[in-house]
Design a protein around this motif. Structure first.
Motif, PDB file in Angstrom:
ATOM      1  N   ALA A   1       0.834  -1.204   0.000  1.00  0.00           N
ATOM      2  CA  ALA A   1       0.000   0.000   0.000  1.00  0.00           C
ATOM      3  C   ALA A   1       0.867   1.253   0.000  1.00  0.00           C
ATOM      4  N   LEU A   2       0.354   2.307  -0.644  1.00  0.00           N
ATOM      5  CA  LEU A   2       1.023   3.598  -0.639  1.00  0.00           C
ATOM      6  C   LEU A   2       0.524   4.404   0.559  1.00  0.00           C
ATOM      7  N   ASP A   3       1.449   4.830   1.398  1.00  0.00           N
ATOM      8  CA  ASP A   3       1.084   5.555   2.617  1.00  0.00           C
ATOM      9  C   ASP A   3       0.309   6.817   2.291  1.00  0.00           C
ATOM     10  N   GLY A   4      -0.797   7.020   3.011  1.00  0.00           N
ATOM     11  CA  GLY A   4      -1.592   8.220   2.848  1.00  0.00           C
ATOM     12  C   GLY A   4      -2.405   8.279   1.574  1.00  0.00           C
ATOM     13  N   GLN A   5      -2.459   7.192   0.817  1.00  0.00           N
ATOM     14  CA  GLN A   5      -3.225   7.160  -0.436  1.00  0.00           C
ATOM     15  C   GLN A   5      -4.090   5.905  -0.446  1.00  0.00           C
TER      16      GLN A   5
ATOM     17  N   VAL B   1       7.779  11.204  -7.590  1.00  0.00           N
ATOM     18  CA  VAL B   1       6.923  11.407  -8.751  1.00  0.00           C
ATOM     19  C   VAL B   1       5.526  11.806  -8.299  1.00  0.00           C
ATOM     20  N   THR B   2       4.983  12.827  -8.929  1.00  0.00           N
ATOM     21  CA  THR B   2       3.587  13.212  -8.722  1.00  0.00           C
ATOM     22  C   THR B   2       2.887  13.260 -10.072  1.00  0.00           C
ATOM     23  N   HIS B   3       1.834  12.459 -10.220  1.00  0.00           N
ATOM     24  CA  HIS B   3       1.011  12.493 -11.428  1.00  0.00           C
ATOM     25  C   HIS B   3      -0.361  13.037 -11.045  1.00  0.00           C
TER      26      HIS B   3
ATOM     27  N   GLU C   1      -1.509  10.496  -8.045  1.00  0.00           N
ATOM     28  CA  GLU C   1      -0.684   9.502  -7.369  1.00  0.00           C
ATOM     29  C   GLU C   1       0.655  10.147  -7.022  1.00  0.00           C
ATOM     30  N   TYR C   2       1.192   9.784  -5.847  1.00  0.00           N
ATOM     31  CA  TYR C   2       2.496  10.298  -5.433  1.00  0.00           C
ATOM     32  C   TYR C   2       3.387   9.136  -5.049  1.00  0.00           C
TER      33      TYR C   2
END
Length: 333
Positions: free
Chosen positions: A157-161, A253-255, A289-290
């Motif tokens: 999992a991506l933290d905070g997302q 990366v930030t999309h 997404e970050y």
């Protein structure tokens, strides 16, 4: 005869045979020399290129500040802490000084050789370039669940997302997945930029459209109208920093995707003219997404995205793939 008595004799013999002796060889490692090192290329900060924000109020070009970072003339201690291990930096503080873009070091040949090696490594790392390739592919949620479970990957999992997960892909897995996207009529690649940046430099890629519309604004004496511009589409910001051995790349990366769902038309009374005028209010949806992860040079990170909304397809999910590889300098024939 004591060993200490032999030293002058040996030195006399070497001098007599015509072998020249340097000061360091005569006095040993305790001799100190002053050396000057040009560090202008190491202290100059790379210019960042952040993405222009997607919004319904796009600022004029003149309102966007210049992103060239000013050189704040870092102190000697700050530079030593940046380049050397803590113990060596503490030792060098009493032997060195920074004047402008020059590092002055007074020390033994051993110390000077270490400083030279460290600066050479830092210079190589500072000038490294990273090539990045991104792919955003969207599809129906049921289609992703059925045709792209990718159960063999080690998802985390991506933290905070919430709802977003990330995994690593090999070069073969990435090529196979991109081939599947190309052959799948239910999967749509919506964004596929390529960028090359210097180590630690922020770069961006964008794919967007614009729409002008008459928008309502509220003044002191009532409603008025003003032409505004909606900017929507995809932006990708990326900062890539390779390790000293170029084996790994630290990716940030930030999309971001801003989609136009609809333009709602309403009629409002205009003052001071006593009549109603039709204006538009945009309805938009944002997804993003970050990533802040390390990846093997040449490897790929894949993100199972959240929900995207657009006017044509409704709700969809998909994948974000980002590949980073250190660009090795070509060998000179």
């Amino acid at each position: 005869m004591r060993v200490s008595h032999l030293i002058p004799v040996l030195m006399f013999g070497l001098a007599w045979t015509g072998i020249p002796l340097t000061a360091a060889e005569v006095h040993g490692a305790t001799s100190e020399v002053l050396r000057l090192y040009d560090i202008s290329d190491l202290t100059a900060l790379a210019r960042d290129f952040p993405a222009r924000p997607l919004s319904d109020r796009m600022p004029p070009v003149s309102a966007i500040p210049d992103q060239a970072a000013a050189d704040l003339a870092p102190t000697t201690s700050a530079l030593l802490d940046r380049w050397f291990t803590p113990a060596v930096a503490a030792l060098l503080r009493s032997h060195s000084e920074v004047r402008g873009a020059t590092l002055l070091v007074t020390g033994t040949p051993t110390m000077q050789a270490h400083v030279e090696r460290v600066l050479a490594v830092e210079r190589q790392r500072h000038s490294a370039q990273v090539s990045m390739h991104a792919t955003v592919c969207l599809m129906e949620a049921a289609h992703r669940h059925q045709h792209y479970p990718l159960a063999t990957l080690r998802w985390r999992a991506l933290d905070g997302q919430p709802g977003l997960a990330v995994a690593e892909l090999t070069a073969a897995e990435r090529a196979h997945l991109l081939e599947q996207f190309a052959l799948d009529g239910e999967a749509q690649v919506v964004f596929q930029p390529t960028m090359t940046t210097f180590a630690g430099q922020l770069a961006n890629a964008a794919q967007f459209a614009q729409r002008a519309y008459l928008a309502p604004i509220f003044a002191e004496h009532g409603a008025q109208t003003q032409i505004q511009v909606l900017t929507y589409g995809h932006t990708l910001e990326a900062r890539a920093t390779p390790t000293d051995d170029h084996a790994f790349v630290h990716l940030q990366v930030t999309h971001t995707c801003l989609d136009l769902l609809a333009m709602t038309r309403v009629a409002i009374p205009i003052v001071p003219v006593d009549h109603a005028e039709a204006v538009e209010v945009p309805q938009t949806a944002t997804a993003s997404e970050y990533l802040d992860q390390a990846v093997i040079s040449g490897g790929t990170l894949i993100v199972a995205t959240g929900v995207y909304h657009d006017q044509q397809h409704g709700s969809r999910v998909g994948f974000l793939l980002i590949t980073a590889e250190v660009v090795e300098p070509s060998a000179t024939p």
